[in-house]
Enzyme design. Structure first.
Site, mmCIF file in Angstrom:
data_model
loop_
_atom_site.group_PDB
_atom_site.id
_atom_site.type_symbol
_atom_site.label_atom_id
_atom_site.label_comp_id
_atom_site.label_asym_id
_atom_site.label_seq_id
_atom_site.Cartn_x
_atom_site.Cartn_y
_atom_site.Cartn_z
ATOM 1 N N GLU A 198 14.748 55.084 63.665
ATOM 2 C CA GLU A 198 14.556 54.610 62.283
ATOM 3 C C GLU A 198 14.462 53.080 62.250
ATOM 4 O OE1 GLU A 198 16.842 58.243 59.925
ATOM 5 O OE2 GLU A 198 17.991 56.548 60.682
ATOM 6 N N GLN A 199 15.262 52.396 63.081
ATOM 7 C CA GLN A 199 15.213 50.937 63.145
ATOM 8 C C GLN A 199 13.844 50.489 63.662
ATOM 9 O OE1 GLN A 199 17.308 48.889 61.867
ATOM 10 N NE2 GLN A 199 16.554 46.949 62.667
ATOM 11 N N ALA A 249 16.376 43.249 62.118
ATOM 12 C CA ALA A 249 16.949 42.903 63.422
ATOM 13 C C ALA A 249 16.214 43.665 64.530
ATOM 14 C CB ALA A 249 18.425 43.256 63.430
ATOM 15 N N SER A 286 20.837 45.830 65.385
ATOM 16 C CA SER A 286 21.044 45.980 63.952
ATOM 17 C C SER A 286 22.417 46.571 63.657
ATOM 18 C CB SER A 286 19.976 46.903 63.353
ATOM 19 O OG SER A 286 20.364 47.304 62.054
ATOM 20 N N HIS A 342 23.006 48.249 61.200
ATOM 21 C CA HIS A 342 22.780 49.607 60.688
ATOM 22 C C HIS A 342 22.860 50.618 61.828
ATOM 23 C CE1 HIS A 342 21.812 48.640 56.533
ATOM 24 N NE2 HIS A 342 21.150 47.597 56.992
ATOM 25 N N ASP A 390 23.050 48.704 52.902
ATOM 26 C CA ASP A 390 22.211 47.954 51.971
ATOM 27 C C ASP A 390 22.432 48.577 50.607
ATOM 28 O OD1 ASP A 390 21.224 46.507 54.072
ATOM 29 O OD2 ASP A 390 19.323 47.592 54.195
ATOM 30 N N GLU A 443 20.073 37.912 52.826
ATOM 31 C CA GLU A 443 20.049 39.304 52.364
ATOM 32 C C GLU A 443 21.274 39.586 51.495
ATOM 33 O OE1 GLU A 443 19.590 42.227 55.456
ATOM 34 O OE2 GLU A 443 17.560 41.561 55.933
ATOM 35 N N TRP A 458 21.865 41.875 49.685
ATOM 36 C CA TRP A 458 22.104 43.323 49.520
ATOM 37 C C TRP A 458 22.772 43.962 50.736
ATOM 38 C CZ3 TRP A 458 17.338 40.968 50.280
ATOM 39 C CH2 TRP A 458 16.735 41.221 51.507
HETATM 40 ZN ZN LIG Z 1 20.711 45.868 55.934
#
Ligand SMILES: [Zn+2]
Length: 284
Positions: free
Chosen positions: A135-136, A149, A154, A156, A163, A209, A211
């Site tokens: 997904e990244q 990233a 990342s 995530h 987010d 960012e 968020w």
């Molecule tokens: Zn993010």
């Protein structure tokens, strides 16, 4: 009233109306004024006071994590382009309302969301949670350089970041909502930081960012936020082997073979920092 005077009054009314509308438009666009204004807030020196331990016991990592009052997690893992996730990293995840996140994050997230809603009337939601490497990669393929990233770098993928968005206001536009503008002011109370702050792009390598919130835990989130430190700067500020007092907590960044801890602690959190050390947080 003379014609001249009437003309002046009309002009004044018009000017006031333009100012009011203009002010309203500017206020609505929180993304124009909020970042700079927030970055100019008064910062404090990092709440880290060097400490000499009264007595200390040397532990091995195995011994330490086997204790009932010790929690080992990854909440202080530094993840960025120069600190990719460790090879074979498997995130610890739970699911909440369809969002996957580290188990430590859920309760503080729910409390933060409810607090923001109680204070602004606006509820925040999760737009992006844990991401698989696939997904990244997809996000990387579809975004400009410096936005997402690199693969393996990342938060995530670490399952440690979320987010968020407010209804009708996602991405940078989250700052058009009162909830989005309250987020950086309250997130640290719940152990979260705005991981990519305005004006710190050169340090984080990621553009602003508002968020993206990252869970690091209390008291670390508070120290970073109050002093305006990025996570990179915070980890750097902790000299390996030195103990610090911060409120009721004692903090140290130690190597695995030098885990010297205070003798009597009631609780201890330990997390690798991804720079070769462990950050130990102790409550006496
Ligand atoms: Zn993010």
């Amino acid at each position: 009233m003379s014609v001249k005077k009437k003309y002046r009054v009309l002009l004044a009314v018009l000017a006031a109306a333009v100012l009011l509308c203009g002010g309203g438009v500017v206020y609505y666009h929180g993304e124009w004024w909020f970042p700079a204004l927030y970055a100019m807030r008064r910062l404090e020196a990092p709440d880290l006071n060097e400490l000499t331990l009264d007595g200390a016991r040397l532990w091995t990592l195995e011994e330490l994590v086997a204790q009932e009052n010790v929690t080992l997690s990854n909440n202080l893992l530094l993840v960025n382009a120069s600190h990719p996730l460790p090879e074979g990293y498997t995130p610890e995840l739970i699911e909440y309302n369809g969002a996957k996140m580290h188990p430590l994050m859920r309760d503080p997230y729910v409390a933060m969301r409810d607090d923001i809603q109680a204070r602004t009337g606006v509820r925040i939601y999760v737009a992006s949670d844990y991401r698989t490497p696939e997904e990244q990669q997809e996000i990387l393929n579809s975004s400009e350089e410096g936005i997402a990233a690199p693969l393996g770098c990342s938060e995530h993928e670490a399952g440690l970041a979320l987010d968020v968005y407010a209804p009708y206001h996602a991405g940078i536009n989250v700052l058009r909502s009162r909830a989005g503008r309250l987020l950086p002011r309250v997130c640290a109370d719940y152990g979260y930081i705005i991981r990519y702050p305005f004006g710190k792009e050169e340090i984080t390598g990621i553009s602003y960012e508002p968020w993206h919130v990252r869970y690091v835990g209390v008291p670390h989130a508070e120290i970073m936020t109050d002093a305006g430190l990025t996570m990179e700067e915070y980890v750097e500020a902790l000299t390996p082997g030195t103990w610090y007092q911060s409120g009721k907590y004692q903090i140290a960044r130690l190597s695995a073979d030098a885990l010297r801890l205070p003798v009597d602690f009631t609780h201890c959190d330990i997390s690798p920092d991804n720079t070769g050390y462990y950050i130990v947080t102790v409550e006496l």
